[in-house]
Design a protein around this motif. Structure first.
Motif, short mmCIF file in Angstrom:
data_model
loop_
_atom_site.label_atom_id
_atom_site.label_comp_id
_atom_site.label_asym_id
_atom_site.label_seq_id
_atom_site.Cartn_x
_atom_site.Cartn_y
_atom_site.Cartn_z
N SER A 53 0.82 -1.22 0.00
CA SER A 53 0.00 0.00 0.00
C SER A 53 0.85 1.25 0.00
O SER A 53 0.57 2.22 -0.71
CB SER A 53 -0.94 0.01 1.21
OG SER A 53 -1.85 -1.06 1.15
N ARG A 54 1.92 1.26 0.82
CA ARG A 54 2.80 2.44 0.88
C ARG A 54 3.51 2.67 -0.46
O ARG A 54 3.68 3.80 -0.90
CB ARG A 54 3.82 2.28 2.00
CG ARG A 54 3.25 2.44 3.40
CD ARG A 54 4.35 2.67 4.43
NE ARG A 54 5.28 1.53 4.48
CZ ARG A 54 5.12 0.46 5.25
NH1 ARG A 54 4.06 0.38 6.06
NH2 ARG A 54 6.00 -0.51 5.25
N LEU A 55 3.93 1.57 -1.10
CA LEU A 55 4.59 1.69 -2.39
C LEU A 55 3.65 2.29 -3.43
O LEU A 55 4.04 3.18 -4.20
CB LEU A 55 5.07 0.31 -2.85
CG LEU A 55 5.71 0.24 -4.24
CD1 LEU A 55 6.96 1.11 -4.29
CD2 LEU A 55 6.04 -1.20 -4.62
N LEU A 56 2.40 1.85 -3.43
CA LEU A 56 1.43 2.39 -4.38
C LEU A 56 1.10 3.85 -4.06
O LEU A 56 0.93 4.66 -4.97
CB LEU A 56 0.16 1.54 -4.36
CG LEU A 56 0.31 0.09 -4.85
CD1 LEU A 56 -1.00 -0.67 -4.67
CD2 LEU A 56 0.74 0.06 -6.31
N ALA A 57 1.02 4.17 -2.78
CA ALA A 57 0.70 5.54 -2.37
C ALA A 57 1.80 6.52 -2.80
O ALA A 57 1.51 7.65 -3.23
CB ALA A 57 0.48 5.61 -0.87
N ARG A 58 3.06 6.08 -2.68
CA ARG A 58 4.17 6.94 -3.09
C ARG A 58 4.14 7.24 -4.59
O ARG A 58 4.71 8.23 -5.04
CB ARG A 58 5.50 6.29 -2.74
CG ARG A 58 5.88 6.35 -1.26
CD ARG A 58 7.36 6.10 -1.05
NE ARG A 58 7.79 4.80 -1.57
CZ ARG A 58 7.79 3.66 -0.88
NH1 ARG A 58 7.37 3.68 0.40
NH2 ARG A 58 8.20 2.55 -1.41
N ASN A 59 3.46 6.39 -5.34
CA ASN A 59 3.41 6.56 -6.79
C ASN A 59 2.02 6.97 -7.27
O ASN A 59 1.60 6.66 -8.38
CB ASN A 59 3.83 5.26 -7.47
CG ASN A 59 5.31 4.98 -7.29
OD1 ASN A 59 6.15 5.55 -7.98
ND2 ASN A 59 5.64 4.12 -6.33
N LEU A 60 1.30 7.67 -6.37
CA LEU A 60 0.06 8.37 -6.72
C LEU A 60 -1.06 7.44 -7.19
O LEU A 60 -1.86 7.78 -8.06
CB LEU A 60 0.33 9.41 -7.82
CG LEU A 60 1.46 10.41 -7.54
CD1 LEU A 60 1.64 11.38 -8.69
CD2 LEU A 60 1.21 11.17 -6.24
N VAL A 61 -1.15 6.26 -6.59
CA VAL A 61 -2.25 5.35 -6.88
C VAL A 61 -3.36 5.60 -5.87
O VAL A 61 -3.11 5.68 -4.65
CB VAL A 61 -1.80 3.88 -6.82
CG1 VAL A 61 -2.99 2.94 -7.03
CG2 VAL A 61 -0.73 3.61 -7.86
N HIS A 62 -4.61 5.76 -6.33
CA HIS A 62 -5.73 6.00 -5.45
C HIS A 62 -6.23 4.68 -4.85
O HIS A 62 -6.07 3.61 -5.44
CB HIS A 62 -6.87 6.69 -6.20
CG HIS A 62 -6.47 8.02 -6.77
ND1 HIS A 62 -6.20 9.12 -5.99
CD2 HIS A 62 -6.29 8.43 -8.07
CE1 HIS A 62 -5.89 10.15 -6.76
NE2 HIS A 62 -5.93 9.75 -8.03
N HIS A 63 -6.86 4.78 -3.67
CA HIS A 63 -7.43 3.61 -2.99
C HIS A 63 -6.39 2.50 -2.87
O HIS A 63 -6.58 1.37 -3.34
CB HIS A 63 -8.67 3.10 -3.74
CG HIS A 63 -9.66 4.17 -4.09
ND1 HIS A 63 -10.36 4.86 -3.12
CD2 HIS A 63 -10.05 4.68 -5.29
CE1 HIS A 63 -11.16 5.75 -3.71
NE2 HIS A 63 -10.98 5.66 -5.02
N THR A 64 -5.28 2.84 -2.26
CA THR A 64 -4.13 1.92 -2.23
C THR A 64 -4.44 0.62 -1.50
O THR A 64 -4.01 -0.46 -1.93
CB THR A 64 -2.94 2.61 -1.57
OG1 THR A 64 -3.33 3.10 -0.25
CG2 THR A 64 -2.46 3.78 -2.40
#
Length: 488
Positions: free
Chosen positions: A234-245
């Motif tokens: 989730s943190r990896l996706l959040a750092r790359n601007l993915v919504h609803h991680t």
């Protein structure tokens, strides 16, 4: 009554040169057959009499100076005025550029007030005496025949800012083609490591987004995604601007149990291949973005910037059409431009007045890059354009016409009008001079946000609407005339 002439496609510049000379014997034609190391040159008069047999000229500054010196000597010997001399050659490759512009024969000669014409290589081939053989001398004679028959283009469309814009647009086009090839290779590798990962419906992550590329760049495989803890993913996706991680991470890890496992002995090799391809794709995307900013700034300095006022036409499409057309004030008739773009069908009619007209497919001989941009523009207008243009696209499609080609022809007419008059697009209902100013002002306010956003996305908003640029001047006039505020 306006006089008509059967020679519609002759060069007016060469015709004027022959007329001013009075006698064609007092005009000199200098055909050139370009090559990488040595160009072949010949001198002849306007009647086709050879004044100097073909000789070789080096593809260098020294060769250019030698050629000019020989031309001047030949003119003095025969009493020919410098104003009645013109050069010409086939449309050539980049190897002739250093001989033909500034240090190049074409721009160097033009800068010295010499007339230089270009001829189409395919047409020059048809004028050769021998259809089976091809030598420098035969090619030179074919070029010479075309020039003497006034079949040459003395006013090339690409000069100055338009030349720079064309080079930028074509370079971006090449990079996009390279990026597409890299994407295909990434698809091929991912299908072996983690089948279905690049399908948004299956894992919830948009393919080739920052989040997708970040996952593929780090030892990517089914096993690696499965081993990640939910919070780490989730943190990896959040750092790359993915919504609803959290939802994406959960959905992605569940999907890993539904795909086939790749052979363990091949994973490490495939990961290396994938990582290199992802890095190459990211670099290409960054290069394309930088080029698009340069393209936007160059487009903003031309009247082609007004094409972005048409809903559905962005910076890239407008720049592509503007770059291939060149200076609109130097272009020929719209019919010739449409034919040049390759969006009109070929027609054959024989058998007298009652003979049936056959409509055939469009010709292959055209500017394919211009055709691509114009047809894409017609398609975009049919989907996202102004309401009256979308209805026209639907009408053409319902009547069995090639709707994209039909809209492309209409778009070219609009484009040439907007560029020549330096005006933004107005729907037909607002073009009448009797239209109340309030209605036009309301239209400008409605469309301003869309126009501003197009330039803002390319980081060229301030540059494009500077008071000295075409769009900036238009904005100042509209604000003053209609008493409205078009804020940046």
């Amino acid at each position: 009554m306006k006089k008509q002439n059967i020679y519609r496609n002759q060069s007016q510049e060469i015709l004027s040169l022959f007329e001013s000379a009075g006698d064609r014997n007092k005009a000199m034609c200098i055909p050139m057959d370009y090559a990488k190391k040595d160009h072949v040159v010949m001198f002849c008069n306007g009647n086709g009499d050879i004044l100097r047999k073909p000789f070789s000229v080096k593809n260098s500054l020294e060769g250019k100076n030698y050629l000019v010196d020989q031309v001047k000597k030949s003119c003095r010997r025969r009493g020919i005025s410098r104003q009645h001399v013109f050069f010409g050659g086939e449309d050539c490759g980049s190897y002739a550029d250093n001989f033909t512009c500034d240090l190049k024969v074409i721009a160097a000669l033009r800068s010295d007030s010499w007339m230089v014409a270009g001829v189409n290589a395919c047409d020059a081939k048809k004028h050769r005496d021998n259809k089976q053989a091809s030598t420098d001398i035969l090619d030179l004679l074919g070029i010479c025949k075309m020039l003497i028959n006034c079949k040459g283009n003395c006013s090339p469309a690409q000069t100055g800012i338009y030349w720079n814009l064309r080079m930028l647009v074509r370079q971006r086009r090449k990079l996009v083609q390279m990026a597409t090839g890299v994407k295909r290779r990434i698809h091929f590798i991912v299908d072996q490591i983690f089948s279905g990962f690049l399908d948004e419906k299956k894992n919830g992550i948009f393919p080739f987004s920052r989040g997708s590329l970040a996952l593929m760049d780090n030892r990517f495989s089914v096993h690696q995604i499965r081993r990640h803890s939910r919070s780490t993913l989730s943190r990896l996706l959040a750092r790359n601007l993915v919504h609803h991680t959290d939802h994406c991470a959960e959905h992605l890890q569940k999907y890993t149990s539904q795909v086939l496992q790749p052979p363990a002995q091949h994973i490490a090799t495939l990961q290396i291949f994938l990582q290199q391809q992802v890095k190459l794709f990211v670099y290409l995307q960054e290069s394309i973005q930088l080029l698009e900013k340069e393209i936007a700034e160059h487009l903003a300095q031309t009247s082609g910037a007004f094409l972005t006022s048409i809903r559905g036409i962005g910076i890239v499409l407008a720049a592509g059409v503007c770059a291939e057309i060149g200076d609109p004030d130097k272009q020929k008739s719209l019919n010739q431009l449409v034919s040049y773009a390759g969006i009109v069908p070929r027609i054959k009619q024989t058998g007298g007045v009652q003979g049936k007209t056959q409509v055939k497919k469009v010709a292959k001989r055209c500017n394919r890059i211009l055709k691509d941009y114009v047809v894409r523009s017609g398609s975009h207008i049919g989907i996202n354009g102004p309401e009256e243009l979308k209805l026209d696209h639907k009408r053409r499609s319902a009547q069995g016409q090639h709707a994209d080609f039909g809209m492309s022809r209409r778009y070219l007419r609009m484009a040439m009008c907007l560029m020549r008059t330096s005006q933004t697009y107005l729907p037909k209902s607002l073009r009448d001079t009797r239209t109340p100013k309030k209605e036009r002002a309301h239209f400008y306010l409605l469309t301003w946000s869309t126009l501003r956003e197009k330039w803002k996305r390319k980081d060229a908003l301030e540059f494009a609407f500077d008071k000295d640029r075409p769009l900036g001047q238009w904005r100042n006039v509209v604000q003053t005339l209609y008493d409205i505020e078009l804020g940046l």
